[in-house]
Design a protein around this motif. Structure first.
Motif, PDB file in Angstrom:
ATOM      1  N   TRP A 227       0.808  -1.222   0.000  1.00  0.00           N
ATOM      2  CA  TRP A 227       0.000   0.000   0.000  1.00  0.00           C
ATOM      3  C   TRP A 227       0.839   1.269   0.000  1.00  0.00           C
ATOM      4  O   TRP A 227       0.321   2.364   0.205  1.00  0.00           O
TER       5      TRP A 227
ATOM      6  N   ASP B 102       2.921  -6.882   2.922  1.00  0.00           N
ATOM      7  CA  ASP B 102       2.060  -6.096   3.797  1.00  0.00           C
ATOM      8  C   ASP B 102       2.354  -6.371   5.270  1.00  0.00           C
ATOM      9  O   ASP B 102       1.543  -6.071   6.130  1.00  0.00           O
TER      10      ASP B 102
ATOM     11  N   SER C 258     -10.549   7.373   0.415  1.00  0.00           N
ATOM     12  CA  SER C 258      -9.351   6.665   0.870  1.00  0.00           C
ATOM     13  C   SER C 258      -8.924   7.158   2.247  1.00  0.00           C
ATOM     14  O   SER C 258      -8.522   6.378   3.115  1.00  0.00           O
TER      15      SER C 258
END
Length: 326
Positions: free
Chosen positions: A259, A284, A310
């Motif tokens: 991310w 992650d 977001s």
């Protein structure tokens, strides 16, 4: 996987000390080096304590793909070295970092010079100039650490006065001089010294042992790039000088985080696509505390960019982790 034992002045030996977690990023580092230096005569050395059959197969494929020797060195269980970093906010630093201290002795009959690299580095330029870098009168060529002054000050409080302070993620090593000076043993003694209680473990130790015996090279060879600081300021574009050779992603935030909104992730994926790890999912894995810290500035970054949905999703993650971590 084999490598010639002939010492050659036009051959650049590059070594890594990793664990399984960092094999994938290391493979991408190698891909970036070869891609930017297609005509350079290179030999890669991978030092690791244990390796899975799948990872070994990836290294063999790496060797075939790039037609460069990749020599695997299996080392013992890290010499009973303590891990002082884990309790001092440095848990993202693998104990494999200490493997770099084994490299000169292991390669003494193979090469007079070796370039040690951390696995959180990407090559973005021509590195052939290293072969002309004269370190005949020094044990290593290094680059000054971006936090040199604060780290020098921390050691000074312990009575350790240094003329300079370098980052140990890139070391161009004069192997015979390193061995003659018994650098590895001295560094390990300092790491294990409870009185010194070194904050930055092997990096502090190497600075103490090699003070005054290194050549300070230009920052282009180790452009230390803190993604956490960039993201906290809302900066998501790669902004390194055009003559940079190595970008070193210091700190816990790495370009291979899934991310990661920074352009560094696209740079990593560019070189990953050339490697045996092409198409593999990015990482992650964060501790709960790290997710709390990063989700906090991520929701702020999203709001700054006007990405409200977001931002709200990240804010939800932040509140959840805040509750879970107390």
């Amino acid at each position: 996987m084999s490598v010639t034992t002939i010492k050659s002045t036009d051959l650049l030996h590059i070594a890594f000390g990793v664990d399984e977690k960092y094999l994938h990023p290391m493979g991408v580092t190698i891909a970036s080096i070869v891609e930017n230096n297609p005509g350079l005569n290179l030999v890669f050395h991978v030092f690791i304590s244990r390796i899975s059959p799948n990872s070994r197969a990836c290294l063999e494929q790496l060797e075939r793909t790039f037609e460069r020797p990749v020599k695997l060195h299996l080392v013992d269980e890290l010499m009973n070295v303590k891990d002082p970093a884990a309790a001092k906010g440095q848990a993202h630093i693998s104990k494999a970092a200490y493997i770099r201290l084994l490299i000169p002795e292991a390669l003494k009959d193979v090469a007079d010079r070796v370039l040690y690299l951390d696995a959180d580095i990407l090559c973005v330029g021509d590195i052939s100039g290293l072969l002309q870098l004269d370190i005949s009168q020094q044990t290593a060529a290094v680059v000054r650490d971006t936090g040199a002054e604060s780290k020098r000050a921390g050691l000074a409080k312990k009575g350790q006065i240094l003329g300079n302070y370098f980052n140990s993620g890139v070391l161009y090593i004069n192997i015979p001089r390193w061995i003659a000076r018994d650098v590895s043993r001295q560094a390990l003694e300092k790491i294990a010294d409870p009185v010194l209680n070194l904050r930055y473990s092997d990096q502090d130790a190497l600075n103490l042992v090699l003070d005054g015996d290194v050549r300070i090279a230009d920052r282009v060879w180790n452009h230390q790039y803190g993604l956490t600081g960039k993201l906290k300021k809302g900066k998501v574009d790669m902004d390194v000088p055009p003559d940079t050779r190595f970008v070193h992603f210091i700190g816990p935030m790495k370009p291979w985080r899934n991310w990661n909104p920074h352009q560094s992730k696209e740079l990593f994926l560019k070189y990953q696509a050339l490697s045996p790890w092409a198409g593999e999912s990015l990482d992650d894995s964060f501790t709960p505390r790290e997710i709390y810290v990063y989700s906090r500035f991520m929701y702020r970054l999203m709001f700054q960019q006007g990405r409200w949905l977001s931002g709200l999703l990240w804010y939800g993650k932040f509140l959840h982790k805040k509750y879970m971590t107390g």
